[in-house]
Design an enzyme around this catalytic site. Structure first.
Site, PDB file in Angstrom:
ATOM      1  N   GLY A 126       0.826  -1.197   0.000  1.00 43.39           N
ATOM      2  CA  GLY A 126       0.000   0.000   0.000  1.00 43.39           C
ATOM      3  C   GLY A 126       0.862   1.250   0.000  1.00 43.39           C
ATOM      4  N   CYS A 127       0.234   2.366  -0.325  1.00 44.73           N
ATOM      5  CA  CYS A 127       0.992   3.610  -0.455  1.00 44.73           C
ATOM      6  C   CYS A 127       1.483   4.106   0.898  1.00 44.73           C
ATOM      7  CB  CYS A 127       0.147   4.663  -1.162  1.00 44.73           C
ATOM      8  SG  CYS A 127      -1.505   4.876  -0.476  1.00 44.73           S
TER       9      CYS A 127
END
Lengths: 337, 337, 337, 337
Positions: free
Chosen positions: A149-150
């Site tokens: 995920g970012c």
């Protein structure tokens, strides 16, 4: 060159992460996108859905059976990879940009995502692809990657090397541009008019990237993200109590050891980075200060959420899987202004 | 009605706080701006320097001797109030929007501002004008007010009522729109092109609002601000360890006690506020969650840095000083979108 | 004082024009909003749908029969006023912010809007409420007002007084902030991410404000609008061939004659106005140059599309209808920065 | 490859056009930047002045005598090229991004720029490098190029092929992102806070790109630019009276003839392009409508002002000068969102 480019399929090519994979691969010398799919827009030229790509490809419906490629990038909504990755990884390399396989404990997934995991038996389980935290061999050997995920990417690159220095609960106060919400959030809340000129927290205590950070760190964190009126960028500001005696030099030293020879992590020792510096780039810029008054280190980590935080890291994983130099075809320079 | 409006002078009327005082007073039924000054643009119509004000006033040079007014708003750079406030407060009420008199310990001032305080003997020392934290009588009796900083206003309104609940060092991660930097920062760093589309921390461990927060709180805090690509707004996100047994209800209860009957503090119990809701308004919106996993409360406080964080609070102080209802002439509604 | 405020109903209060009427009336000394309606959110506090209004009103369903007010502001989608205005104007003053009654030739309506006009027999036909182009008496006598469109307001204020000077087809190149699209355009096209950082034309030859401009001007125009990444504002730039011998002085003279004593039209003779100057204000700023090389005058007209271009002008009309001074309760100063 | 990359010098590398040349060349397979200069920051790492470039180059002072390169990009203020280009072009290819040599009639230069041209005798006079309007041979043979202005590039690509269709004065209403003002405009007017959320015209009748457009078109135009709150992008909207009988098909036909086989001009026949589509790309997107009511064609042309409008076109010229395929190393895809 002489080398034949590998063939990539982008599954779900009209969203922000899918189209970014297409954009980045259009400049990649050793890979070529041959298949782009869309559930709703199959049959339409990609150019119609994503005019900025200036592409001649035509969107196809996804058909797991007939798909042929060396590598498939899964850029679909939650649940898609659970359904298709287990079979697909037997026939090609698979890089999943969703959260379906990021949490290795099924319980965590079901608690935080509030739904059953329908592919708990998937074997081999995809490798969590935070490139800089893994031996290149492990990624090279993987048939499937769970692309991070970012927020976890930005946060873990700062925190992961510091385990010996931390003494207490890190407070991760993160800020993201709006593209993190994706292209299909057609709700009032994401209109230009509702967001321009303002900023706010969201998912204050329950954001799903929390267990992902904790899993990789082996440590509990306090995590809150914010929505910032910019299209791209993540800035993760981490306030972390250090063990007695430790200070800025220890942080910088730990980072330098961890990221020696890693092209995409830059340790900034003067000034503080803006997310704007990494717009369109696969770099992560780290910086640190030590607040003697409170005994906390303050870590700052900036990335482009769609590049190092999604599509760029996916391609970096592809590079490692296929034995290409890690930085092949990936931009270092950011777009400024 | 029938009441003669009081006469206000705005010293330094062409910057963002000064012009905001003029703007807000233009809708005030009981006060009227009669004098606007500018060091560099004296003689020019205010309309030339600030066309948005649609004003017929003409900028004058500041002359302490001849200035006549019921109240003077000092909206100048650091050091100006040190020079003029001590004498001026003998002839009129003075509200200083600079930091010159916010820190009551001279040592603190000299340490954090890195310069000598040249009015250490000023008597009476201006009252720190965080309206909601003071008895109305104290402000009513003051001859001069040190108007609080923008970050301290947002942060203290959230933290000050919670002293019995806190057990540890609050981490204050604040975000501000660019107008906090003022109108005279004509450096590359503040150009539109350098800031649009990006965001970043600054003053990571040494921001001068830190001692102001600590003075009023009587407690050490970990404070880092960020620059956000919006013109206005502050969001202070505060991660604060609570004493065992305390939770969200305690936080909300403490706020409700503290802000009963105070028109400008809104306690939001559903959803999270955006700074955009208070654009142009003198309100502060508070919200809270409790993170059981880490034992932290997460407090969110949003204000318009130029209104409740500067010019609006200054006028709120003026209202209290002159015995007007606290909210006279001050906007409750924000400008949206 | 002593005067009892008039009672206003805002029909469709949760969109951008409706909520702006509520916001502006909250500072109006002679009118008070008592009823706010919403089709979808009836029963909910207005504060839930529009937190920035800090209002204690509760949204009600619209019921034409039982509605009681001195004035109703219709802020609904196309077609609503056709259905309800004819009956409503027998019981109260009505100000319609939609386009339903702006075109007095039914043919024009049906051609440009592509649908039948179902209230063609409405009597009296609402007065087109461009305040500065009408005798105050005409508006004062009206039972219903068709409140002008945003582009026509900006464009007509510049062009209408110049009829004797024009020789050829005016080219109206207009630019608007995104709020002109309304709050219910929940389509990908209006997401923050799709609009931030870019700008583009739309409705290039067929925008529905074209016939409205032509009707009031009695002259054909070439009109194209553009979407600009800002929340508010319209800038109408008009390139108009002048008759031989005419120049800038003639333009300024015609404007001065037309707008003497009109508080909301400002003729700027130095510099060019930005839409930002009128953010939140009911002013229109006009400026002009003459391009000798081509014989064109270039007219620039800026307004806030939601204030002078919608809600503010609606209240200006209300003021005129009820015999209040034209500028009662309406902001002159803009919000800057 | 085997091919040795050519060596480029970027003179004035820390401004927006210079740094963009460096950024684009960092992805060019056949050219390499070896020298970067700065008047004020010589001796400093380029990384310090332009952290987004992630470059290891060090800024040098410019020394015309000792400069060695195959091609020099002059990215300096007005007047620099007049002084150095005449001699420099004897030793290397020179591409000048300033306006010094764009106007071939010295009178025009002195009238519009208000200063004497000090290199009127320069021989050979640099070729005006609007790539798509010249035979490739002419550019290939040039020793020096006057790289076109941003507004002229967008406008001429739309208008130049239509000379047989135009009957009257084209009205060119152009809009630009703020980066067109450069990185050294450290004035209040260009602060983030002064520009965000607003838009306005400037240079309404006297912009210096007017004579450049007219020179290349051989026709007078009415030209006004506007400043838009975005970092990049130009949208030129051109309202042009067509000769009787001509319409949209004629416009599209003329464009198709002119731009067959030119990779960077895209003719859009459905929908209207946003500048955002070409952010970071060297493309120009054209679209057209015909307004029968007024007999005008409406042409829309969008580019990235720093790429096709400056640095990208400069590199496109370099490609043509050195016999590389025109699109070598230049991005087609834009950065979105």
């Amino acid at each position: 060159m002489g080398q034949q480019p590998i063939v990539a399929a982008v599954i779900g090519a009209t969203g922000y992460t899918g189209s970014e994979v297409v954009r980045l691969l259009s400049a990649h010398p050793l890979a070529q996108v041959c298949t782009v799919t869309s559930e709703r827009q199959a049959g339409r030229p990609l150019r119609g859905a994503c005019p900025w790509l200036a592409s001649d490809l035509v969107l196809e419906p996804f058909d797991a059976e007939s798909l042929e490629a060396n590598v498939a990038f899964l850029c679909q909504e939650a649940g898609f990879a659970m359904e298709f990755l287990p079979a697909l990884q037997r026939r090609m390399r698979v890089i999943d940009l969703s959260a379906d396989f990021r949490l290795s404990r099924i319980d965590d997934y079901e608690t935080w995502y509030g739904r059953p995991h329908t592919a708990a038996q998937c074997k081999p389980w995809p490798v969590y692809g935070l490139c800089e935290s893994k031996a290149a061999e492990e990624i090279a050997a993987a048939t499937a990657i769970a692309n991070p995920g970012c927020y976890p990417t930005a946060t873990l690159l700062a925190l992961a090397p510091l385990s010996d220095l931390i003494d207490g609960i890190p407070v991760v106060d993160a800020k993201s541009g709006v593209s993190g919400a994706g292209r299909s959030k057609t709700e009032t809340d994401y209109l230009f008019t509702e967001l321009a000129g303002g900023f706010k927290p969201y998912g204050v205590t329950g954001h799903r990237h929390t267990p992902e950070i904790e899993q990789e760190l082996g440590r509990r964190v306090r995590f809150t993200p914010h929505l910032i009126p910019a299209a791209r960028g993540i800035c993760s500001t981490i306030h972390v109590p250090l063990r007695a005696g430790a200070g800025r030099a220890d942080v910088l030293g730990a980072w330098q050891s961890a990221y020696r020879d890693r092209p995409f992590v830059e340790i900034r020792t003067e000034g503080w980075p803006s997310t704007k510096e990494v717009q369109g780039s696969n770099r992560c810029v780290l910086a640190a200060a030590f607040d003697e008054r409170t005994g906390h280190a303050v870590l700052v980590s900036v990335i482009d959420n769609l590049v190092k935080g999604a599509a760029g890291q996916a391609i970096q994983n592809m590079n490692l899987m296929f034995g290409f130099p890690e930085d092949t075809g990936l931009p270092m320079a950011g777009l400024w202004p």
